[in-house]
Design a protein around this motif. Structure first.
Motif, short mmCIF file in Angstrom:
data_model
loop_
_atom_site.label_atom_id
_atom_site.label_comp_id
_atom_site.label_asym_id
_atom_site.label_seq_id
_atom_site.Cartn_x
_atom_site.Cartn_y
_atom_site.Cartn_z
N SER A 206 0.83 -1.20 0.00
CA SER A 206 0.00 0.00 0.00
C SER A 206 0.87 1.26 0.00
CB SER A 206 -0.91 0.00 1.23
OG SER A 206 -1.72 -1.16 1.26
N MET A 207 1.99 1.19 0.71
CA MET A 207 2.91 2.32 0.77
C MET A 207 3.44 2.69 -0.61
SD MET A 207 6.63 2.56 2.67
CE MET A 207 7.41 1.48 1.43
N VAL A 208 3.92 1.69 -1.37
CA VAL A 208 4.49 2.03 -2.67
C VAL A 208 3.42 2.49 -3.65
CG1 VAL A 208 6.64 0.71 -2.51
CG2 VAL A 208 4.57 -0.45 -3.27
N GLU A 209 2.19 1.97 -3.50
CA GLU A 209 1.12 2.46 -4.36
C GLU A 209 0.76 3.90 -4.01
OE1 GLU A 209 -3.44 1.41 -5.82
OE2 GLU A 209 -2.15 -0.21 -5.07
N SER A 210 0.67 4.21 -2.73
CA SER A 210 0.32 5.58 -2.34
C SER A 210 1.46 6.56 -2.58
CB SER A 210 -0.13 5.62 -0.87
OG SER A 210 0.86 5.08 -0.01
N LEU A 211 2.70 6.07 -2.63
CA LEU A 211 3.83 6.91 -3.01
C LEU A 211 3.84 7.23 -4.51
CD1 LEU A 211 6.82 5.35 -0.99
CD2 LEU A 211 5.97 7.69 -0.76
N GLY A 212 3.11 6.44 -5.29
CA GLY A 212 3.06 6.66 -6.73
C GLY A 212 4.06 5.84 -7.51
N LEU A 213 4.63 4.80 -6.88
CA LEU A 213 5.67 4.01 -7.54
C LEU A 213 5.14 2.81 -8.31
CD1 LEU A 213 8.39 3.96 -4.72
CD2 LEU A 213 8.51 5.20 -6.89
N THR A 214 3.82 2.64 -8.37
CA THR A 214 3.23 1.46 -9.01
C THR A 214 2.08 1.88 -9.92
OG1 THR A 214 1.44 1.02 -7.43
CG2 THR A 214 3.63 0.25 -6.82
N LEU A 215 1.57 0.92 -10.65
CA LEU A 215 0.31 1.12 -11.34
C LEU A 215 -0.83 1.01 -10.33
CD1 LEU A 215 0.81 -0.95 -14.64
CD2 LEU A 215 1.17 1.50 -14.26
N PRO A 216 -1.99 1.62 -10.61
CA PRO A 216 -3.12 1.53 -9.68
C PRO A 216 -3.54 0.09 -9.42
CG PRO A 216 -3.50 3.29 -11.28
CD PRO A 216 -2.27 2.54 -11.75
N ASN A 217 -3.94 -0.16 -8.19
CA ASN A 217 -4.42 -1.46 -7.70
C ASN A 217 -3.30 -2.48 -7.53
OD1 ASN A 217 -7.13 -1.74 -6.87
ND2 ASN A 217 -7.80 -1.31 -8.95
N ASN A 218 -2.04 -2.03 -7.59
CA ASN A 218 -0.93 -2.95 -7.37
C ASN A 218 -1.01 -3.63 -6.01
OD1 ASN A 218 2.07 -3.87 -7.55
ND2 ASN A 218 1.97 -2.65 -5.69
#
Length: 572
Positions: A206-218
């Motif tokens: 969740s951290m890397v998704e909220s940081l913007g480092l992934t595609l959505p729903n990763n």
């Protein structure tokens, strides 16, 4: 005519003469055609697959899907391994090796002909270690998490890793037989993937998704779901474009991104380990982040993701309800929607069409499951540099409490005495565990949520205040004060606590106070002797000499700061 982009990898594969011959020739023994070396972005796939890391056991298959996306987008994939940290098996604790893996990742990326990187993360420490290492090099980088395992089923109900603590208590007092204990093991871990609850692995995803480092729903697609493989394919496609656009980690990991991650973590009741890992990542990219920032940014964020251990459901359920994008949509009024993300679009665009599909799992900010924030930072004479507690997983009646200290000098002392019938303890006491911090164990293990004494459990009591300089698993719960800094092993006041001392925990006022005078503490300090840890060689010796305290992120001091992709000399 637009000049053709020169990729970093061409400093290897684009060379003429002897050097270029050697670089290309040895790659060609893998059956690579010559035109793969001319003008294509080379994408490194950093894979933490290992049979000793069961959470990441499906990564070889996921890597193949990443490669398909890279080929499809016109890139050239090269997969490489780094040391893998399996939380469930490594002794004394995987945290001891987080910084070592970050060094492995950093130097593997820097020393090799890659233009961009896909980080394959899953089990707890693989995510922060890979992000820390890659951030120190600062190439275009995207993260693919492995996803949670499917929820288990035991005796007619769903179970996950948080139930391990409940089963352990039940087994201790004879409510669960050894045979039932063994049956539950197989029922719980029934598919690939990391812990099925909001443990540290789910929190890191969740951290890397909220940081913007992934595609959505990763973060929340289950490991066993075909959509995880499709996401891997899309991630492979996306990293090629990120290289072409030269979208680097430093453009994504801004102060706004870190603030977004802190607020999302509060809303989901994320692991307290989040603090120490986010601090370490921020240190690598030069973003100033204090413990007070975590408290301040979390304070107005209620608990809206009904996932264990703070809630009732499982991480896969969060995905079916809308995932982290839906959580962020509910937090729109708090988040920095203009933060840059790996998609190339700002966060606001990524979550524009997101929405919650099940209000039993994702609540609104105005009607949350709990008003309590997912994180509180405490200070006082027992933790002058801070300590952390997760209110959403604590007992309300213990949030303001004064009790008598029952002290365990180290983890071996705790194990030897906790179930002694003669131990002078009742449910009003406060359990204190020393010497399990970054230096003291060493490595800061997940032992802070000490199992209660058998005679306390037999009274029907399942929570007491527990205080230590260690960590606890994100799957754990209870009124547990962690990361006390300075730690006991370096002479913090925690080292001076004695049996019978009164301690007051006051979460509303963010205070942790030891009722012992400064004069008495100074007298005790003169008699205090540091531990003889006995590690005189290798990485552990290096770690002990350079590890920071927990409030700083427990990184190695010489790794703090972004060092970039300096030019490497040819050796041929």
């Amino acid at each position: 005519m637009q000049e053709e982009k020169k990729y970093r990898s061409q400093d290897w594969f684009g060379k003429g003469g002897k050097d270029g011959f050697i670089y290309r020739s040895f790659m060609k023994n893998q059956g690579v055609p010559h035109d793969e070396f001319t003008g294509k972005p080379v994408i490194g796939i950093c894979n933490t697959w290992s049979e000793l890391t069961p959470c990441n056991g499906h990564f070889r298959e996921l890597a193949e899907h990443i490669k398909r996306g890279i080929w499809e987008a016109g890139g050239f994939p090269v997969e490489f391994p780094v040391m893998s940290l399996g939380e469930t098996l490594i002794k004394p604790t995987a945290m001891l090796y987080r910084n070592l893996v970050s060094m492995d990742v950093e130097e593997s990326i820097r020393a090799n002909p890659v233009d961009g990187v896909v980080l394959m993360c899953g089990c707890d420490k693989t995510t922060p270690s890979l992000v820390m290492g890659a951030a120190s090099v600062d190439l275009p980088t995207i993260v693919l998490s492995g996803g949670p395992m499917l929820a288990g089923h035991f005796k007619g109900r769903k179970i996950g890793t948080s139930d391990v603590w409940r089963f352990a208590e039940a087994y201790k007092v004879g409510e669960l037989t050894q045979e039932e204990f063994i049956a539950a093991e197989a029922c719980m871990a029934r598919s690939a993937g990391h812990c099925a609850v909001m443990g540290t692995a789910s929190t890191m995803a969740s951290m890397v998704e909220s940081l913007g480092l992934t595609l959505p729903n990763n973060a929340s697609i289950p490991a066993a779901d075909s959509r995880r493989r499709a996401l891997a394919h899309l991630t492979g496609r996306r990293i090629v474009q990120m290289v072409k656009d030269d979208l680097k980690m430093s453009q994504i990991l801004t102060r706004k991104a870190f603030e977004n991650a802190i607020m999302v973590n509060a809303a989901i009741g994320g692991s307290t380990n989040f603090v120490i890992h986010l601090k370490a990542i921020a240190g690598r990219v030069g973003v100033e982040l204090d413990l007070e920032d975590f408290d301040k940014l979390s304070e107005e964020i209620p608990f809206i993701a009904n996932v264990q251990p703070s809630g009732e459901h499982f991480f896969e359920d969060l995905y079916y309800a809308g995932g982290i994008p839906a959580v962020m949509k509910e937090l729109e009024g708090f988040l920095h929607l203009d933060a840059v993300t790996a998609t190339g679009a700002p966060l606001g665009d990524n979550i524009a069409d997101a929405g919650a599909h099940n209000r039993e799992i994702i609540a609104t900010v105005d009607n949350p499951f709990k008003p309590n924030t997912g994180l509180a930072v405490l200070k006082g004479n027992l933790a002058s540099n801070g300590a952390v507690l997760k209110p959403s997983a604590a007992s309300p009646h213990l949030m303001t409490h004064t009790g008598r200290a029952v002290v365990f000098e180290d983890i071996d002392d705790y194990k030897a005495r906790v179930d002694d019938p003669d131990l002078d303890i009742d449910e009003t006491c406060i359990m204190v565990l020393k010497n399990v911090g970054p230096r003291g164990y060493p490595g800061m293990p997940e032992v802070g949520n000490m199992t209660l004494p058998k005679k306390i459990i037999e009274k029907g009591v399942h929570d007491m205040i527990r205080i230590s300089d260690g960590r606890m698993s994100g799957t754990g719960f209870g009124t547990v004060v962690l990361h006390v800094s300075p730690e006991a092993a370096v002479g913090g006041n925690l080292a001076l606590v004695q049996n019978g001392d009164l301690i007051t925990l006051d979460v509303p006022n963010r205070s942790l106070h030891l009722h012992v005078s400064d004069e008495e503490l100074e007298t005790r300090r003169k008699e205090w002797q540091p531990l003889n840890l006995g590690y005189d060689r290798g990485y552990v010796n290096l770690y002990l000499r350079h590890v920071q305290q927990s409030h700083e992120g427990a990184d190695l001091d010489f790794l703090v700061g972004n060092s970039g992709t300096w030019k490497l000399r040819d050796s041929h």
